[in-house]
Scaffold this active site. Structure first.
Site, PDB file in Angstrom:
ATOM      1  N   ASP A  86     -10.360  41.177 -13.888  1.00 20.78           N
ATOM      2  CA  ASP A  86     -10.419  41.225 -12.431  1.00 20.78           C
ATOM      3  C   ASP A  86     -11.599  42.123 -12.064  1.00 20.78           C
ATOM      4  OD1 ASP A  86      -8.001  39.872 -12.470  1.00 20.78           O
ATOM      5  OD2 ASP A  86      -6.935  41.313 -11.213  1.00 20.78           O
ATOM      6  N   HIS A 143      -9.473  40.262 -21.257  1.00 18.93           N
ATOM      7  CA  HIS A 143      -8.953  39.075 -21.937  1.00 18.93           C
ATOM      8  C   HIS A 143     -10.086  38.205 -22.467  1.00 18.93           C
ATOM      9  CE1 HIS A 143      -4.694  39.497 -20.449  1.00 18.93           C
ATOM     10  NE2 HIS A 143      -5.334  40.352 -19.665  1.00 18.93           N
ATOM     11  N   SER A 246     -14.296  50.576 -14.703  1.00 17.04           N
ATOM     12  CA  SER A 246     -15.572  50.494 -15.405  1.00 17.04           C
ATOM     13  C   SER A 246     -16.231  49.146 -15.185  1.00 17.04           C
ATOM     14  CB  SER A 246     -15.388  50.773 -16.893  1.00 17.04           C
ATOM     15  OG  SER A 246     -16.638  51.047 -17.481  1.00 17.04           O
TER      16      SER A 246
END
Length: 280
Positions: A86, A143, A246
């Site tokens: 995200d 992911h 980050s």
């Protein structure tokens, strides 16, 4: 005056020590008292997280929370690459002459980003890149963007400049100077990929699922190793996580890809949504 002094100040801060200290503080039982305030401040949707907020033992544990399985559908298709995280697209484009764009007037090289390996870098010349910024409110698990084999990883110690707008606009070659952990992926039909996890100020550490590699280690040394067994990970499976906000940079070798509809600079992405597809 304050705005003029701030860029100079970020070069002088003991960034790594500050980040390790933050990591220790957010791992204390006392830090759980800040979870509800954190949720309210960043307007986090708790309906999609794996378990009730009250069950997290520390702020660090909540920060790296998992989501319910159905919260992030994975775009199907063997020729579709999905967003690994995200976040918000800060830059994207073609890799021209081995160079990536950080911000207007600020570039850095693929070779620098990958730790100085020109051989590793050259395979991405003519390919594509995308830089995704994860804010403190975002989901911070990382992911797989495709189904592929994990061939090797590289740990690159460095500084921990902030990766927000202040850092990007004022620190030359920021992403090539900050600490980072690179995972190299080989795919069946979409070419090689490099998934670069970039550390930042107050990031406690970056961790991965395939071994015990971690970042923000005092006196850490550059490491480049093959991953035992070259494990195969399915698209959308968990690869690692940040222990604070980050940036991720994804390098794509193939020049036969095009960005999916809606993937543009400044746009928000959800993990699992289509990022790029193979040209018809």
């Amino acid at each position: 005056m304050g705005k003029k002094l701030l860029p100079g100040l970020i070069h002088r801060l003991p960034q790594n020590a500050m980040s390790r200290t933050m990591g220790k503080i957010t791992a204390t039982p006392f830090s759980r008292l800040a979870i509800q305030r954190y949720i309210k401040h960043y307007q986090i949707d708790t309906s999609i997280i794996e378990k009730p907020a009250s069950e997290y033992r520390t702020l660090k544990e909540f920060f790296s929370r998992r989501l319910k399985p159905a919260a992030r559908p994975i775009a199907p298709g063997p020729d579709t690459i999905v967003s690994p995280v995200d976040g918000t697209v800060s830059q994207l484009g073609d890799i021209c002459e081995g160079t990536l764009i950080q911000a207007k007037g600020k570039d850095f090289s693929v070779s620098e980003l990958l730790g100085g390996s020109e051989e590793e870098a050259k395979r991405y010349y003519g390919g594509k890149f995308i830089t995704i910024y994860l804010s403190p409110r975002d989901y911070h698990r990382i992911h797989m963007p495709v189904t592929g084999d994990l061939s090797s990883y590289c740990y690159l110690p460095g500084r921990l400049y902030p990766v927000n707008k202040l850092g990007i606009e004022n620190v030359d070659r920021l992403f090539a100077r900050n600490e980072r952990l690179v995972t190299h992926i080989k795919t069946d039909s979409l070419g090689d990929m490099a998934l670069v996890k970039v550390g930042a100020l107050f990031v406690g550490s970056v961790k991965v699922c395939y071994n015990t590699a971690t970042t923000n280690i005092k006196h850490g040394r550059q490491t480049h190793e093959k991953i035992a067994g070259t494990p195969r990970y399915e698209k959308g499976s968990e690869l690692g996580w940040f222990e604070f906000g980050s940036t991720v940079i994804l390098l794509l070798e193939s020049n036969e890809l095009e960005w999916a509809t809606g993937v543009e600079k400044g746009k928000s992405l959800l993990m699992g949504q289509a990022l790029a597809t193979k040209k018809a």
